[in-house]
Design a protein around this motif. Sequence first.
Motif, PDB file in Angstrom:
ATOM      1  N   TRP A 107      -5.446 -17.905  29.378  1.00 60.76           N
ATOM      2  CA  TRP A 107      -4.766 -16.624  29.178  1.00 60.76           C
ATOM      3  C   TRP A 107      -4.181 -16.103  30.489  1.00 60.76           C
ATOM      4  CZ3 TRP A 107      -3.068 -15.543  24.732  1.00 60.76           C
ATOM      5  CH2 TRP A 107      -3.783 -15.863  23.575  1.00 60.76           C
ATOM      6  N   GLN A 108      -4.871 -16.372  31.600  1.00 61.66           N
ATOM      7  CA  GLN A 108      -4.310 -15.983  32.896  1.00 61.66           C
ATOM      8  C   GLN A 108      -2.969 -16.684  33.129  1.00 61.66           C
ATOM      9  OE1 GLN A 108      -5.895 -17.777  36.380  1.00 61.66           O
ATOM     10  NE2 GLN A 108      -5.579 -15.968  37.678  1.00 61.66           N
ATOM     11  N   SER A 109      -2.905 -17.960  32.752  1.00 60.40           N
ATOM     12  CA  SER A 109      -1.652 -18.709  32.932  1.00 60.40           C
ATOM     13  C   SER A 109      -0.530 -18.168  32.056  1.00 60.40           C
ATOM     14  CB  SER A 109      -1.876 -20.194  32.625  1.00 60.40           C
ATOM     15  OG  SER A 109      -2.040 -20.412  31.225  1.00 60.40           O
ATOM     16  N   GLN A 110      -0.910 -17.401  31.024  1.00 65.41           N
ATOM     17  CA  GLN A 110       0.075 -16.771  30.146  1.00 65.41           C
ATOM     18  C   GLN A 110       0.404 -15.344  30.589  1.00 65.41           C
ATOM     19  OE1 GLN A 110       1.457 -18.785  27.722  1.00 65.41           O
ATOM     20  NE2 GLN A 110       0.137 -20.234  28.816  1.00 65.41           N
ATOM     21  N   GLY A 111      -0.119 -14.955  31.751  1.00 64.53           N
ATOM     22  CA  GLY A 111       0.228 -13.655  32.312  1.00 64.53           C
ATOM     23  C   GLY A 111      -0.763 -12.543  32.041  1.00 64.53           C
ATOM     24  N   VAL A 112      -1.934 -12.874  31.471  1.00 61.27           N
ATOM     25  CA  VAL A 112      -2.936 -11.851  31.170  1.00 61.27           C
ATOM     26  C   VAL A 112      -3.710 -11.489  32.433  1.00 61.27           C
ATOM     27  CG1 VAL A 112      -5.085 -11.403  29.905  1.00 61.27           C
ATOM     28  CG2 VAL A 112      -3.149 -12.494  28.749  1.00 61.27           C
ATOM     29  N   LYS A 113      -3.856 -10.184  32.684  1.00 55.05           N
ATOM     30  CA  LYS A 113      -4.559  -9.700  33.878  1.00 55.05           C
ATOM     31  C   LYS A 113      -6.045  -9.483  33.622  1.00 55.05           C
ATOM     32  CE  LYS A 113      -4.808  -5.813  37.113  1.00 55.05           C
ATOM     33  NZ  LYS A 113      -4.297  -4.461  37.453  1.00 55.05           N
ATOM     34  N   ARG A 114      -6.385  -9.038  32.410  1.00 58.21           N
ATOM     35  CA  ARG A 114      -7.774  -8.697  32.093  1.00 58.21           C
ATOM     36  C   ARG A 114      -8.132  -9.240  30.717  1.00 58.21           C
ATOM     37  NH1 ARG A 114      -9.934  -2.507  31.890  1.00 58.21           N
ATOM     38  NH2 ARG A 114      -9.419  -2.654  34.112  1.00 58.21           N
ATOM     39  N   VAL A 115      -9.398  -9.667  30.569  1.00 58.23           N
ATOM     40  CA  VAL A 115      -9.881 -10.175  29.283  1.00 58.23           C
ATOM     41  C   VAL A 115     -11.119  -9.393  28.862  1.00 58.23           C
ATOM     42  CG1 VAL A 115     -10.894 -12.149  28.078  1.00 58.23           C
ATOM     43  CG2 VAL A 115      -8.967 -12.496  29.647  1.00 58.23           C
ATOM     44  N   ASN A 116     -11.065  -8.832  27.650  1.00 56.35           N
ATOM     45  CA  ASN A 116     -12.242  -8.213  27.045  1.00 56.35           C
ATOM     46  C   ASN A 116     -13.005  -9.325  26.329  1.00 56.35           C
ATOM     47  OD1 ASN A 116     -14.131  -6.753  25.597  1.00 56.35           O
ATOM     48  ND2 ASN A 116     -12.689  -5.189  24.924  1.00 56.35           N
ATOM     49  N   LEU A 117     -14.174  -9.662  26.850  1.00 54.07           N
ATOM     50  CA  LEU A 117     -14.919 -10.813  26.353  1.00 54.07           C
ATOM     51  C   LEU A 117     -15.391 -10.616  24.915  1.00 54.07           C
ATOM     52  CD1 LEU A 117     -17.102 -11.607  29.496  1.00 54.07           C
ATOM     53  CD2 LEU A 117     -15.065 -12.829  28.710  1.00 54.07           C
ATOM     54  N   ALA A 118     -15.592 -11.742  24.228  1.00 55.34           N
ATOM     55  CA  ALA A 118     -16.134 -11.711  22.867  1.00 55.34           C
ATOM     56  C   ALA A 118     -17.480 -11.005  22.867  1.00 55.34           C
ATOM     57  CB  ALA A 118     -16.287 -13.137  22.337  1.00 55.34           C
TER      58      ALA A 118
END
Length: 398
Positions: A130-141
């Motif tokens: 997702w970072q490689s797709q430009g996402v800065k932050r991930v809300n974990l499962a």
Amino acid sequence: MFRPELLCPAGDEEKFFTALTYGADALYLGGEELSLRAKTKGFSLQNLSSFIQIAHNQQVKVYFCLNILAQEKHLPQVQAYLEQLKATEVDGLIIADPGVISLAQKIAPHIPIHLSTQANTSNSASILFWQSQGVKRVNLARELDHRQIAQIKAQVGERVELEVFVHGAMCMAISGRCFLSSYLNQRSANLGLCTHPCRFEYKLIEKTREQELFEVQEEEFSKILASEDLGLIKYLNWFKKKKIHSLKIEGRNKTTSYLARTVDAYKTALLDLEKKQFSLPRYYSYLEPSLTRPLSTGFFLSQRKILLHPLAQKKAILGQVAESIDSNTYTLKVKSRWDTTKKVNLLLPRLKKITLEPKDYALEKENGERVSLAHPGLTYVFKTDSPYLAPHLLLEEV
């Protein structure tokens, strides 16, 4: 010194100001559509910029939810939203759908993208994808335990911000991807229309005795599909040590009472950690009146633990201060039946309470007529010489 961001829900204007007043570091909110909370009023895009400016003036960030799992018919509306959002100073877009992420990057590439928990991200490889797709932050499962979260953080480091839900309602489906509501009531949870069939009470039919219904019971409950609520305030120091960037409170549909107590308890606890004054019984005591279900550790521990139960009898929230008219006069929205011959507590941030005696305040109608009994749903004029009163504070029974 590192302190996790406290990310709080703002389902409407009243909740926006409540969360600000009681200590939010950041707010997440949605428009009138497309944000997985169709029952909330949300915010019109025409007025959004003014609310963002109010938050920014208090050094509070605002993240906008576009986290439905979009169907083809929604794409034109998503694009229209993004066209308007690109002109705002919103601090991030919360998105679950890869197609919506792609549209956001094309239309509003300057706005950071935060991946919603609906995307069910449960390992470091997914996060780096997702970072490689430009996402800065991930809300974990939400299904991850503390060991899994720690392993992911060790692999990801500071390359991607991690966000974790720490308090609020839990869904019985994986990362909220539930189809019960859609199947039973033709209202999709993945479009923000959940009717919460997991909270319904069910009975069991045994094959050879189809005319005989049995209550489905687990301990004292017959709501076998209903999960407890999540409450991880006890483990805030763990999140701080692991440098989890953002701790999220669920509840855009919840009451202002729930929001004020929960935000205040968590913000106070985070500040107390820095002062080495952490006091769990104090926070639990403050949270108890806001509970409607048992509070548990969810998936965070290897074995789920019930931490707190709702109170059998709760002190009612009587009202909320709205606007200041002058130095000792305010408009006030009454939320419960209020006998003005009795004492009330004013709930201040950082778990403080100020008791007002009946002689210290007055409730009046707009025409100046003093009332001894105020009714919920109405707005009154509140007069007091107390220096502690301010807009958006709550008052409760003593």
